[in-house]
Design a protein around this motif. Sequence first.
Motif, PDB file in Angstrom:
ATOM      1  N   PRO A  25     -13.246   4.285  -8.564  1.00  0.00           N
ATOM      2  CA  PRO A  25     -12.738   3.126  -7.813  1.00  0.00           C
ATOM      3  C   PRO A  25     -12.046   2.172  -8.774  1.00  0.00           C
ATOM      4  O   PRO A  25     -12.602   1.823  -9.811  1.00  0.00           O
ATOM      5  CB  PRO A  25     -14.013   2.512  -7.221  1.00  0.00           C
ATOM      6  CG  PRO A  25     -15.123   2.986  -8.092  1.00  0.00           C
ATOM      7  CD  PRO A  25     -14.709   4.287  -8.685  1.00  0.00           C
ATOM      8  N   MET A  26     -10.818   1.767  -8.444  1.00  0.00           N
ATOM      9  CA  MET A  26     -10.060   0.858  -9.309  1.00  0.00           C
ATOM     10  C   MET A  26      -9.407  -0.225  -8.469  1.00  0.00           C
ATOM     11  O   MET A  26      -8.585   0.071  -7.590  1.00  0.00           O
ATOM     12  CB  MET A  26      -9.012   1.623 -10.116  1.00  0.00           C
ATOM     13  CG  MET A  26      -9.598   2.471 -11.228  1.00  0.00           C
ATOM     14  SD  MET A  26      -8.355   3.468 -12.070  1.00  0.00           S
ATOM     15  CE  MET A  26      -8.208   4.841 -10.919  1.00  0.00           C
ATOM     16  N   ALA A  27      -9.783  -1.460  -8.727  1.00  0.00           N
ATOM     17  CA  ALA A  27      -9.275  -2.594  -7.967  1.00  0.00           C
ATOM     18  C   ALA A  27      -7.757  -2.681  -8.094  1.00  0.00           C
ATOM     19  O   ALA A  27      -7.207  -2.623  -9.192  1.00  0.00           O
ATOM     20  CB  ALA A  27      -9.916  -3.889  -8.459  1.00  0.00           C
ATOM     21  N   GLY A  28      -7.109  -2.817  -6.943  1.00  0.00           N
ATOM     22  CA  GLY A  28      -5.662  -2.954  -6.935  1.00  0.00           C
ATOM     23  C   GLY A  28      -4.912  -1.641  -6.964  1.00  0.00           C
ATOM     24  O   GLY A  28      -3.679  -1.644  -6.918  1.00  0.00           O
ATOM     25  N   THR A  30      -6.708   2.053  -6.043  1.00  0.00           N
ATOM     26  CA  THR A  30      -7.171   3.231  -5.294  1.00  0.00           C
ATOM     27  C   THR A  30      -7.266   2.937  -3.794  1.00  0.00           C
ATOM     28  O   THR A  30      -8.305   3.128  -3.166  1.00  0.00           O
ATOM     29  CB  THR A  30      -8.507   3.756  -5.850  1.00  0.00           C
ATOM     30  OG1 THR A  30      -9.476   2.702  -5.886  1.00  0.00           O
ATOM     31  CG2 THR A  30      -8.322   4.283  -7.257  1.00  0.00           C
ATOM     32  N   ASN A  31      -6.133   2.495  -3.231  1.00  0.00           N
ATOM     33  CA  ASN A  31      -6.089   2.256  -1.789  1.00  0.00           C
ATOM     34  C   ASN A  31      -5.840   3.571  -1.054  1.00  0.00           C
ATOM     35  O   ASN A  31      -5.759   4.643  -1.665  1.00  0.00           O
ATOM     36  CB  ASN A  31      -5.043   1.191  -1.443  1.00  0.00           C
ATOM     37  CG  ASN A  31      -3.629   1.608  -1.817  1.00  0.00           C
ATOM     38  OD1 ASN A  31      -3.321   2.780  -1.985  1.00  0.00           O
ATOM     39  ND2 ASN A  31      -2.754   0.630  -1.964  1.00  0.00           N
ATOM     40  N   THR A  49     -12.847   4.284  -2.874  1.00  0.00           N
ATOM     41  CA  THR A  49     -11.971   3.160  -2.540  1.00  0.00           C
ATOM     42  C   THR A  49     -11.883   2.185  -3.722  1.00  0.00           C
ATOM     43  O   THR A  49     -12.555   2.341  -4.740  1.00  0.00           O
ATOM     44  CB  THR A  49     -12.523   2.375  -1.344  1.00  0.00           C
ATOM     45  OG1 THR A  49     -13.779   1.762  -1.734  1.00  0.00           O
ATOM     46  CG2 THR A  49     -12.757   3.268  -0.142  1.00  0.00           C
ATOM     47  N   GLU A  50     -11.065   1.159  -3.540  1.00  0.00           N
ATOM     48  CA  GLU A  50     -11.140   0.006  -4.426  1.00  0.00           C
ATOM     49  C   GLU A  50     -12.494  -0.675  -4.209  1.00  0.00           C
ATOM     50  O   GLU A  50     -13.141  -0.495  -3.179  1.00  0.00           O
ATOM     51  CB  GLU A  50     -10.036  -0.994  -4.094  1.00  0.00           C
ATOM     52  CG  GLU A  50      -8.638  -0.442  -4.117  1.00  0.00           C
ATOM     53  CD  GLU A  50      -7.632  -1.478  -3.632  1.00  0.00           C
ATOM     54  OE1 GLU A  50      -7.357  -2.421  -4.385  1.00  0.00           O
ATOM     55  OE2 GLU A  50      -7.144  -1.344  -2.499  1.00  0.00           O
ATOM     56  N   ARG A  70      -8.771  -3.604   1.620  1.00  0.00           N
ATOM     57  CA  ARG A  70      -9.307  -2.543   0.777  1.00  0.00           C
ATOM     58  C   ARG A  70     -10.078  -1.490   1.564  1.00  0.00           C
ATOM     59  O   ARG A  70     -10.425  -0.440   1.023  1.00  0.00           O
ATOM     60  CB  ARG A  70     -10.173  -3.143  -0.332  1.00  0.00           C
ATOM     61  CG  ARG A  70      -9.335  -3.903  -1.359  1.00  0.00           C
ATOM     62  CD  ARG A  70     -10.135  -4.447  -2.500  1.00  0.00           C
ATOM     63  NE  ARG A  70      -9.251  -5.048  -3.489  1.00  0.00           N
ATOM     64  CZ  ARG A  70      -9.635  -5.548  -4.654  1.00  0.00           C
ATOM     65  NH1 ARG A  70     -10.923  -5.526  -4.978  1.00  0.00           N
ATOM     66  NH2 ARG A  70      -8.770  -6.072  -5.496  1.00  0.00           N
ATOM     67  N   CYS A 115     -17.785  -3.957 -13.636  1.00  0.00           N
ATOM     68  CA  CYS A 115     -16.522  -4.688 -13.768  1.00  0.00           C
ATOM     69  C   CYS A 115     -16.651  -5.788 -14.825  1.00  0.00           C
ATOM     70  O   CYS A 115     -17.546  -6.628 -14.743  1.00  0.00           O
ATOM     71  CB  CYS A 115     -16.112  -5.298 -12.436  1.00  0.00           C
ATOM     72  SG  CYS A 115     -14.545  -6.210 -12.528  1.00  0.00           S
TER      73      CYS A 115
END
Length: 347
Positions: A25-28, A30-31, A49-50, A70, A115
């Motif tokens: 999962p990676m913010a910004g 993995t949409n 997901t994010e 998200r 994170c």
Amino acid sequence: MSRPFPPPPFKIGDLVIDPPILQAPMAGFTNAAFRQMVRDYGGSGLIATEMVNARGFAWMDEHAEEHPDRLWGVAEEARPLAVQIWDNDPQTMAKVGRRLVEEYRVSVVDINFGCPVRQVTEKAHSGSYLLRTPQRMFEIISKLVEACSPTPVTAKIRLGCSPESINCNDVAKVVEEAGAAALTVHGRTAKDMFRGHADWDRISEIKGHLKNIPLIGNGDLDSAEKVVHAFKTYDVDGVMIARACLGRPWLFSQAAAALRGDPVPPDPTLAEQRDCMLRHYQLVVDRFGEEKGTVLMRKYACCYAQGKHGARYFRTNVARVNTAEEFHRVVEEYFPSFSNEEVKAMS
């Protein structure tokens, strides 16, 4: 240490992870559009997901607002699928976890304890900040496990908050005792951010502190060869690929082939990579509209060009696009046509 090879599938609860390669999962990033690109190529045993802000989700739910962007695509897309959430309040996390299980039917609920971004750590006292308080982690995990049953709950951590306060072995015991079904460890501390190299020896050492749950290693896996090396060298049940797959959604299929002992498929041609990027762009625009979708796609486009000859000129120009016409023109004019190796051969 020599490890059994090829590595067998492993289980998160009753869910079989095959191949034992997970998408981080990676913010910004993995949409739903990116996840679809990974699925198109195959090779990932579990897609994520994010990370979703549990407190924000709960607020939207209470005020009858649309759920976070998200979670776009989560209800309809293929399974298995993990959703990662973060916060520091056990009750809020449990409430959101239950909604994800009941309404979205997710395969795994993952907790972000890794994170290192200041907005999550110092401002919200969440993510890797919670590595300072294992008891709080225990409360969050145990509440979520109870709320989400029988859907498995997992946790992702770092080695510690800083090189001077590495406590991953003790935290791993807490994670398992609280009822988590798997543990993922990124081989850096929060203070390291993404600098230096992931410490896979430290990751491997954690396995001896777990009784029954699988250990997933994460960090610096940017090739099929490195995935093979990780399984042959370190005591892990699975691996998680993160930043290296951005702009390279085919990396999972290459790694899976290598684990099977099959020839590793070559990278797609630059023309095929460009077409992949354009399909990705269309998926984003279909969801967010031309204006917002084009702006969102800028960062992905830069990832697709990374490491290629002429990438700097492409990044400079694609960073300014605002319409589909501008995006397609920049891709046509500036997306790299030759690899670095081809340029060297021509010189």
